[in-house]
Enzyme design. Structure first.
Site, PDB file in Angstrom:
ATOM      1  N   LYS A   1     -12.981  42.359  26.598  1.00 17.65           N
ATOM      2  CA  LYS A   1     -11.444  40.942  26.938  1.00 17.65           C
ATOM      3  C   LYS A   1     -10.824  41.080  26.400  1.00 17.65           C
ATOM      4  CE  LYS A   1     -14.521  38.170  25.850  1.00 17.65           C
ATOM      5  NZ  LYS A   1     -15.942  36.971  25.469  1.00 17.65           N
TER       6      LYS A   1
ATOM      7  N   LYS B   1      -9.650  40.663  23.060  1.00 17.75           N
ATOM      8  CA  LYS B   1     -10.018  40.364  21.947  1.00 17.75           C
ATOM      9  C   LYS B   1     -11.018  40.311  20.841  1.00 17.75           C
ATOM     10  CE  LYS B   1     -10.891  35.142  23.440  1.00 17.75           C
ATOM     11  NZ  LYS B   1     -12.303  34.525  23.349  1.00 17.75           N
TER      12      LYS B   1
HETATM   13  N1  C2G Z   1     -14.336  26.428  24.250  1.00 12.03           N
HETATM   14  C1  C2G Z   1     -13.995  24.439  24.798  1.00 12.03           C
HETATM   15  N2  C2G Z   1     -13.044  23.800  23.737  1.00 12.03           N
HETATM   16  C2  C2G Z   1     -11.986  24.943  22.775  1.00 12.03           C
HETATM   17  C3  C2G Z   1     -12.539  26.144  22.836  1.00 12.03           C
HETATM   18  C4  C2G Z   1     -13.932  26.259  24.029  1.00 12.03           C
HETATM   19  O1  C2G Z   1     -14.355  23.641  24.849  1.00 12.03           O
HETATM   20  N3  C2G Z   1     -11.795  24.408  21.855  1.00 12.03           N
HETATM   21  C5  C2G Z   1     -15.053  26.519  25.427  1.00 12.03           C
HETATM   22  C6  C2G Z   1     -15.052  27.761  26.139  1.00 12.03           C
HETATM   23  O2  C2G Z   1     -14.576  26.960  26.934  1.00 12.03           O
HETATM   24  C7  C2G Z   1     -15.697  28.472  26.447  1.00 12.03           C
HETATM   25  C8  C2G Z   1     -16.625  28.356  24.777  1.00 12.03           C
HETATM   26  O3  C2G Z   1     -16.153  26.886  24.277  1.00 12.03           O
HETATM   27  O4  C2G Z   1     -16.828  27.694  27.766  1.00 12.03           O
HETATM   28  C9  C2G Z   1     -16.377  29.524  24.572  1.00 12.03           C
HETATM   29  O5  C2G Z   1     -15.404  29.151  24.091  1.00 12.03           O
HETATM   30  P1  C2G Z   1     -14.363  31.361  23.496  1.00 12.03           P
HETATM   31  O6  C2G Z   1     -15.671  31.709  22.628  1.00 12.03           O
HETATM   32  O7  C2G Z   1     -13.401  31.066  23.739  1.00 12.03           O
HETATM   33  O8  C2G Z   1     -15.669  32.207  24.820  1.00 12.03           O
HETATM   34  P2  C2G Z   1     -14.714  33.195  25.872  1.00 12.03           P
HETATM   35  O9  C2G Z   1     -13.717  34.247  25.062  1.00 12.03           O
HETATM   36  O10 C2G Z   1     -13.597  32.483  27.038  1.00 12.03           O
HETATM   37  O11 C2G Z   1     -16.256  34.015  26.655  1.00 12.03           O
HETATM   38  O12 C2G Z   1     -17.758  35.773  30.265  1.00 12.03           O
HETATM   39  C10 C2G Z   1     -17.463  34.794  29.738  1.00 12.03           C
HETATM   40  C11 C2G Z   1     -16.622  34.944  28.907  1.00 12.03           C
HETATM   41  O13 C2G Z   1     -17.479  35.613  27.556  1.00 12.03           O
HETATM   42  C12 C2G Z   1     -16.292  33.919  27.282  1.00 12.03           C
END
Ligand code: C2G
Length: 156
Positions: A46, A48
Site C-alpha cells: 500500500k 505505507k
Molecule cells: N479513519 C477515520 N478517521 C481518521 C483516520 C482514519 O475514520 N481521522 C478511518 C479510515 O477511513 C479507515 C480506518 O479508519 O476506515 C483505518 O484507517 P487507516 O489505518 O488509515 O486504514 P487504511 O490504511 O486506509 O487501510 O483495504 C482497506 C485498507 O486496508 C484501508
C-alpha cells in the site's frame, strides 16, 4: 432475529480517536464487528511504512471493547472471500475510500462513513518529527551560545 456481521479493514498505525470513532460507529450498526488489520507486508504494497508492527497493531485493535474479531489483511482481493466466509451483511470503511469497494455490492451492503477531521497517523508523525526538530534546534542554539561565551573568555 439473525445476527448482523460487519467487516472493515485498515492499518490502524498509532491507534487514535479517528480510528476509534469509526469502529464505535461500526459496532453500533451490527452485532459482530470483524476488523481486518493490514499486515506489515501488505502495508508495504500500500506504500505505507508503519511505526507500530502488525502484531502490536492487531493486539491494540482487538483490545477495543467494540471489536469482536481481528483478522490479518494480507491482500486487496481477500475482502470478497472474507465477506462470504464470515457471512458479513455489511462492509464499511471511511469515506477516504468512497467508491473504491463498490464492486462488493453484489454480495454485501457497502458503506462509506465520514472520517474524523483533524487527526490522522500522518499528522501525529508530523507533530512528533516537528517537536524533534525543535529540540535539535534548541540544543544547537544552546551549544552555539556556550561556544560564543567560551570565545569571549580570555584564555591565558
Ligand atoms: N479513519 C477515520 N478517521 C481518521 C483516520 C482514519 O475514520 N481521522 C478511518 C479510515 O477511513 C479507515 C480506518 O479508519 O476506515 C483505518 O484507517 P487507516 O489505518 O488509515 O486504514 P487504511 O490504511 O486506509 O487501510 O483495504 C482497506 C485498507 O486496508 C484501508
Amino acid at each position: 432475529m439473525n445476527k448482523k456481521t460487519l467487516i472493515t479493514y485498515g492499518t490502524f498505525d498509532l491507534l487514535h480517536t479517528g480510528h476509534l470513532n469509526l469502529l464505535e460507529k461500526l459496532k453500533a450498526m451490527c452485532d459482530t464487528l470483524i476488523v481486518g488489520v493490514s499486515t506489515d507486508e501488505f502495508n508495504a504494497l500500500k506504500g505505507k511504512k508503519c511505526i507500530v508492527p502488525y502484531a502490536d497493531r492487531a493486539r491494540l485493535v482487538k483490545a477495543l471493547s467494540v471489536v469482536d474479531y481481528v483478522i490479518p489483511e494480507t491482500h486487496w482481493e481477500q475482502k470478497r472471500v472474507d465477506i462470504i466466509k464470515y457471512q458479513a451483511s455489511m462492509f464499511a470503511i471511511g469515506n477516504d475510500w468512497a467508491g473504491k469497494f463498490d464492486d462488493l455490492q453484489d454480495i454485501v451492503q457497502v458503506l462509506y462513513l465520514p472520517r474524523t477531521e483533524g487527526i490522522s497517523t500522518t499528522e501525529i508523525k508530523d507533530i512528533i518529527s516537528k517537536s524533534k526538530d525543535e529540540k535539535i534546534l534548541s540544543i544547537r542554539n544552546t551549544l552555539q551560545h556556550a561556544l560564543s561565551l567560551l570565545d569571549a573568555v580570555d584564555v591565558k
